[in-house]
Design a protein around this motif. Structure first.
Motif, PDB file in Angstrom:
ATOM      1  N   GLY A  57      44.961  31.337  48.156  1.00 44.88           N
ATOM      2  CA  GLY A  57      44.010  32.077  47.334  1.00 44.88           C
ATOM      3  C   GLY A  57      42.720  32.381  48.071  1.00 44.88           C
ATOM      4  N   SER A 177      46.117  30.281  36.437  1.00 41.89           N
ATOM      5  CA  SER A 177      45.538  30.586  37.757  1.00 41.89           C
ATOM      6  C   SER A 177      46.451  31.508  38.564  1.00 41.89           C
ATOM      7  N   LEU A 180      46.000  35.023  37.300  1.00 43.81           N
ATOM      8  CA  LEU A 180      44.776  35.590  37.869  1.00 43.81           C
ATOM      9  C   LEU A 180      45.005  36.058  39.304  1.00 43.81           C
ATOM     10  N   LEU A 181      45.825  35.325  40.071  1.00 42.93           N
ATOM     11  CA  LEU A 181      46.162  35.764  41.429  1.00 42.93           C
ATOM     12  C   LEU A 181      46.976  37.055  41.397  1.00 42.93           C
ATOM     13  N   TRP A 206      39.566  32.736  39.260  1.00 43.43           N
ATOM     14  CA  TRP A 206      40.738  31.993  39.743  1.00 43.43           C
ATOM     15  C   TRP A 206      40.330  30.619  40.278  1.00 43.43           C
TER      16      TRP A 206
END
Length: 566
Positions: A57, A177, A180-181, A206
């Motif tokens: 990320g 999460s 969100l990525l 994130w």
């Protein structure tokens, strides 16, 4: 107007948290929190998967900035094709990190090395081909999108499968999460601009969600470890219960605070005749017979926290039958409270043997009366009790008349019958707390508790009459009678046992000199006169005094006592 300004200021402040142009502290702070949260996991099995997810990320955030502004790459005199290759290679690295992350989070193991090698080789060939040989910016963006989302799709599948296996809030936030990525990857090339800023809000959202997910994962891990620990404790408790129950020795565990029984194994339940179901309703003190012995046991246990081979008299809880146990006890912690661990060994037979041996040591084997040694050990204690209570006591000395003639005429077996009958009459005619002892030969001594001289004379006369009226059959079935001479002395003038024994011996000698078969109370003047006559008579004889006594008069076993002056 003021309220609208306040609302506008709050919105701008919240947005400033996400946009680095206004404040770099918040992005750096949350990156640091995300990294630290990974290492807070310590030995958690999800540590590697979450670390790969965080690294992927963060690199994706870097790629977002790179797509927005790649001037520094060109400032290094790199060609357009090589810049494209670097971007594609970074995307490929992110994809590999996410493949590792998905595999670790789902199965807690790394993916197959051959499959990863093939994926990397194929990805590098594609990156090189579309960067240097068939260059097209649109095609490069498409390849970047495919590579990035293929790894992200594998990661999402792993996290979703993880959620299906264990539906908890930590896995929900982890899925969020990843979502969100996904949004970040889909909008990476479409730059959102707020007040002239080019940093995508999904980058920091994130990070916040992932940090929260990591902390929840740590919490779940600790809870699961706690549950495992409790399960292990339960298993160990079951094993301990099984071991204690299978022990051949009776074992009891009881609370210290309220004395309740916590655990009773099968041999202990059989020993005390109780069932395991009713054991929790019983108390340890119900098992003891002697309260003083129980108090002494617990005092020693409280002082030393351990007692070894302590003899206790206990009872059966059904019929209250007493028996002896050897107890080894120790204070322990059982189910988070202080308890007493007690192991028992039945020593009733040993106590019976000891009692038999003690009886043999303390009693005359022929008459079963106390012997002289035990009399001299027991009577001083009785005298102390009488003195404490200000009570008088008396001594009687009995001697069978002409016992030597009985032995010579009827034989020694008949003489033994006479002594046995004499002891039995004494036991049957006296109180249970009076002490009858055979001093040796045909002499017996009686201790009368709480008795003055007048009462002692009455007891002695009744005893003499009972003996005189008794008969014993010889070998020819002839009824034979015998008599005794009895001396009496009381503690009204002295409480010294040695002095009283000398006086009662003199009193018995007076009874014999007065014609036998009678009772004589100790008289100092009369006893001294008779003693002087006895001494003069012995000096006038030519034979040894011992043999002279044997021929003419009974010999007292107390002649060896030193004379005492009152």
């Amino acid at each position: 107007m003021g309220f609208e300004i306040c609302i506008k200021w709050c919105k701008m402040s919240i947005l400033n948290i996400f946009y680095s142009q206004y404040n770099w502290l918040w992005p750096l702070l949350f990156i640091l929190m995300s990294c630290v949260s990974i290492f807070c996991l310590q030995n958690t099995k999800d540590k590697c998967g979450l670390l790969f997810l965080l690294l992927g990320g963060l690199v994706l955030i870097g790629v977002t900035y790179l797509n927005q502004d790649d001037r520094f790459l060109y400032s290094m005199n790199l060609s357009y094709n090589f810049v494209t290759f670097i971007k594609l290679f970074i995307v490929l690295a992110i994809s590999v990190l996410w493949i590792f992350s998905g595999s670790e989070l789902y199965s807690n193991r790394s993916p197959n090395p051959e499959a990863i090698g093939f994926y990397l080789t194929l990805g590098l060939v594609v990156c090189i081909y579309y960067s240097f040989f068939n260059h097209s910016q649109a095609m490069a963006n498409t390849i970047s999108f495919i590579i990035l989302n293929s790894g992200l799709l594998i990661l999402l599948c792993g996290v979703v499968l993880r959620f299906l296996q264990n539906k908890n809030f930590a896995n929900v936030t982890l899925c969020l999460s990843i979502v969100l990525l996904v949004v970040q990857s889909l909008t990476m090339n479409q730059l959102y601009k707020y007040w002239g800023n080019n940093l995508n809000i999904f980058n920091w959202l994130w990070l916040y969600v992932l940090t929260f997910s990591i902390l929840l994962t740590k919490q779940n891990y600790l809870l699961s470890e706690l549950v495992k620990s409790w399960n292990k404790i339960d298993i160990l408790n079951l094993q301990i219960h099984s071991m204690i129950d299978s022990s051949p020795f009776p074992i009891i565990i009881a609370k210290i605070t309220n004395d309740k029984l916590l655990l009773v194994n099968t041999p202990a339940a059989q020993l005390f005749n109780i069932s395991k179901k009713e054991a929790p309703f019983r108390k340890l003190k119900d098992l003891f017979v002697d309260e003083a012995n129980r108090q002494n046991f617990f005092t020693q246990l409280e002082k030393e926290h351990e007692v070894q081979d302590y003899d206790l008299m206990v009872c059966n809880l059904v019929n209250a039958a007493p028996f002896w146990l050897s107890v080894s006890a120790k204070t322990i912690e059982y189910n988070h409270e202080m308890a007493i661990y007690m192991a028992f060994q039945d020593i009733t037979q040993r106590k019976k043997r000891e009692a038999g041996l003690q009886s043999q040591a303390d009693k005359d084997p022929l008459t079963l009366a106390w012997n002289r040694r035990y009399f001299e050990k027991l009577v001083p204690e009785c005298i102390k009790e009488c003195l404490k209570k200000s009570q008088n006591f008396s001594l009687l000395m009995l001697d069978a008349d002409k016992f030597k003639n009985i032995n010579d005429t009827y034989g020694h077996k008949f003489g033994d019958k006479v002594l046995i009958e004499l002891a039995n009459i004494c036991h049957n005619s006296l109180r249970t707390d009076d002490i009858v002892a055979r001093f040796g030969g045909e002499e017996f001594v009686v201790f009368l508790n709480n008795t003055d001289s007048d009462s002692a004379l009455k007891v002695a006369e009744r005893l003499r009459q009972n003996i005189e009226s008794s008969t014993i059959e010889d070998d020819n079935a002839n009824a034979i009678q015998f008599t005794v001479s009895i001396g009496v002395v009381s503690s009204e003038k002295t409480a010294s046992l040695d002095v009283l024994l000398r006086q009662v011996d003199d009193a018995m000698y007076l009874a014999k000199k007065r014609g036998r078969n009678q009772v004589a109370l100790y008289d100092e003047k009369a006893a001294q006169t008779v003693l002087n006559q006895k001494t003069r008579h012995q000096h006038e004889l030519d034979v040894h005094p011992i043999f002279q006594n044997e021929e003419n008069e009974e010999i007292s076993l107390l002649d060896s006592y030193d004379s005492k002056i009152l």
